[in-house]
Design a protein around this motif. Structure first.
Motif, PDB file in Angstrom:
ATOM      1  N   VAL A   1       0.864  -1.179   0.000  1.00 16.14           N
ATOM      2  CA  VAL A   1       0.000   0.000   0.000  1.00 16.14           C
ATOM      3  C   VAL A   1       0.900   1.228   0.000  1.00 16.14           C
ATOM      4  N   VAL A   2       0.602   2.154  -0.897  1.00 13.16           N
ATOM      5  CA  VAL A   2       1.360   3.406  -1.017  1.00 13.16           C
ATOM      6  C   VAL A   2       0.486   4.535  -0.498  1.00 13.16           C
ATOM      7  N   TRP A   3       0.988   5.257   0.493  1.00 16.56           N
ATOM      8  CA  TRP A   3       0.289   6.445   0.984  1.00 16.56           C
ATOM      9  C   TRP A   3       1.022   7.657   0.447  1.00 16.56           C
ATOM     10  N   ASP A   4       0.303   8.510  -0.254  1.00 20.14           N
ATOM     11  CA  ASP A   4       0.887   9.665  -0.924  1.00 20.14           C
ATOM     12  C   ASP A   4       0.089  10.909  -0.533  1.00 20.14           C
ATOM     13  N   SER A   5       0.774  11.879   0.046  1.00 21.92           N
ATOM     14  CA  SER A   5       0.097  13.077   0.549  1.00 21.92           C
ATOM     15  C   SER A   5      -0.190  14.115  -0.537  1.00 21.92           C
ATOM     16  N   ILE A   6       0.436  13.984  -1.700  1.00 26.31           N
ATOM     17  CA  ILE A   6       0.173  14.887  -2.832  1.00 26.31           C
ATOM     18  C   ILE A   6       0.070  13.997  -4.073  1.00 26.31           C
ATOM     19  N   VAL A   7      -1.080  13.392  -4.267  1.00 20.92           N
ATOM     20  CA  VAL A   7      -1.272  12.373  -5.297  1.00 20.92           C
ATOM     21  C   VAL A   7      -0.893  12.885  -6.690  1.00 20.92           C
ATOM     22  N   LYS A   8      -1.171  14.143  -6.976  1.00 17.63           N
ATOM     23  CA  LYS A   8      -0.900  14.686  -8.313  1.00 17.63           C
ATOM     24  C   LYS A   8       0.599  14.848  -8.583  1.00 17.63           C
ATOM     25  N   HIS A   9       1.423  14.729  -7.558  1.00 22.54           N
ATOM     26  CA  HIS A   9       2.870  14.930  -7.727  1.00 22.54           C
ATOM     27  C   HIS A   9       3.529  13.785  -8.497  1.00 22.54           C
ATOM     28  N   ILE A  10       2.984  12.580  -8.360  1.00 15.89           N
ATOM     29  CA  ILE A  10       3.547  11.402  -9.037  1.00 15.89           C
ATOM     30  C   ILE A  10       2.457  10.782  -9.899  1.00 15.89           C
ATOM     31  N   SER A  11       2.695  10.724 -11.198  1.00 15.45           N
ATOM     32  CA  SER A  11       1.703  10.125 -12.102  1.00 15.45           C
ATOM     33  C   SER A  11       1.640   8.616 -11.886  1.00 15.45           C
ATOM     34  N   LYS A  12       0.596   8.005 -12.404  1.00 12.89           N
ATOM     35  CA  LYS A  12       0.445   6.548 -12.307  1.00 12.89           C
ATOM     36  C   LYS A  12       1.636   5.849 -12.965  1.00 12.89           C
ATOM     37  N   ALA A  13       2.068   6.333 -14.128  1.00 14.83           N
ATOM     38  CA  ALA A  13       3.209   5.725 -14.832  1.00 14.83           C
ATOM     39  C   ALA A  13       4.496   5.868 -14.018  1.00 14.83           C
ATOM     40  N   GLN A  14       4.701   7.019 -13.408  1.00 14.41           N
ATOM     41  CA  GLN A  14       5.899   7.214 -12.576  1.00 14.41           C
ATOM     42  C   GLN A  14       5.856   6.311 -11.354  1.00 14.41           C
ATOM     43  N   LEU A  15       4.680   6.189 -10.737  1.00 14.29           N
ATOM     44  CA  LEU A  15       4.562   5.328  -9.557  1.00 14.29           C
ATOM     45  C   LEU A  15       4.770   3.870  -9.933  1.00 14.29           C
ATOM     46  N   ASP A  16       4.242   3.455 -11.083  1.00 18.51           N
ATOM     47  CA  ASP A  16       4.481   2.088 -11.555  1.00 18.51           C
ATOM     48  C   ASP A  16       5.981   1.816 -11.662  1.00 18.51           C
ATOM     49  N   GLU A  17       6.710   2.788 -12.182  1.00 13.89           N
ATOM     50  CA  GLU A  17       8.160   2.633 -12.346  1.00 13.89           C
ATOM     51  C   GLU A  17       8.864   2.531 -10.984  1.00 13.89           C
TER      52      GLU A  17
END
Length: 152
Positions: free
Chosen positions: A26-42
């Motif tokens: 589980v990833v908790w991210d306080s600024i969701v828009k800062h990391i795109s889905k593709a970047q998070l996948d990487e």
């Protein structure tokens, strides 16, 4: 369970919780828009692949080794019910996400919000300060910090 803060491009912190029995992160991210889905996948690809290999390699017996698979873990980044912050507070939020979950909260408390971030930051600083080893018996305090690469 394993908790870890993860840094993204030296300007944003997220928190991860690795559930070994569920083979899920589980990833908790306080600024969701800062990391795109593709970047998070990487970012997550390494964890999803590495954790199963570590479990197999660290197994102390063949029986224990057999219970682990090299199949990659899965992950999710929930957005509902995850407190959001403004830039600059993501590190504090990452620490607080892990703390709340480790203490057994099933959801984040209402007091965990931007309005209270100054108090949360001060409390975290206090807690960390009191966990830092004292200088008793250390003659050269400057050398001590340089050795830790604290300020360099």
């Amino acid at each position: 369970m394993i908790y870890a803060p993860v840094n993204f491009q030296n300007d944003h912190w997220i928190a991860i919780w690795i559930s070994i029995p569920k083979r899920h992160i589980v990833v908790w991210d306080s600024i969701v828009k800062h990391i795109s889905k593709a970047q998070l996948d990487e970012i997550m690809e390494s964890f999803l692949t590495m954790v199963p290999y570590l479990l197999v390699e660290c197994a102390s017996t063949d029986e224990e080794c057999i219970k682990y698979s090299l199949e990659p873990f899965t992950y999710e980044r929930p957005t509902v019910g995850v407190p959001q912050c403004i830039a600059g507070d993501c590190g504090v939020y990452a620490l607080k996400y892990m703390e709340c979950h480790a203490l057994g909260y099933t959801s984040f408390p209402a007091a965990f919000c931007e309005k209270n971030v100054k108090h949360i930051r001060e409390k975290k600083t206090h807690d960390i300060f009191h966990e830092t080893p004292s200088f008793e018996g250390i003659e050269d305090k400057t050398s001590y910090y340089n050795d830790l690469d604290t300020y360099g």
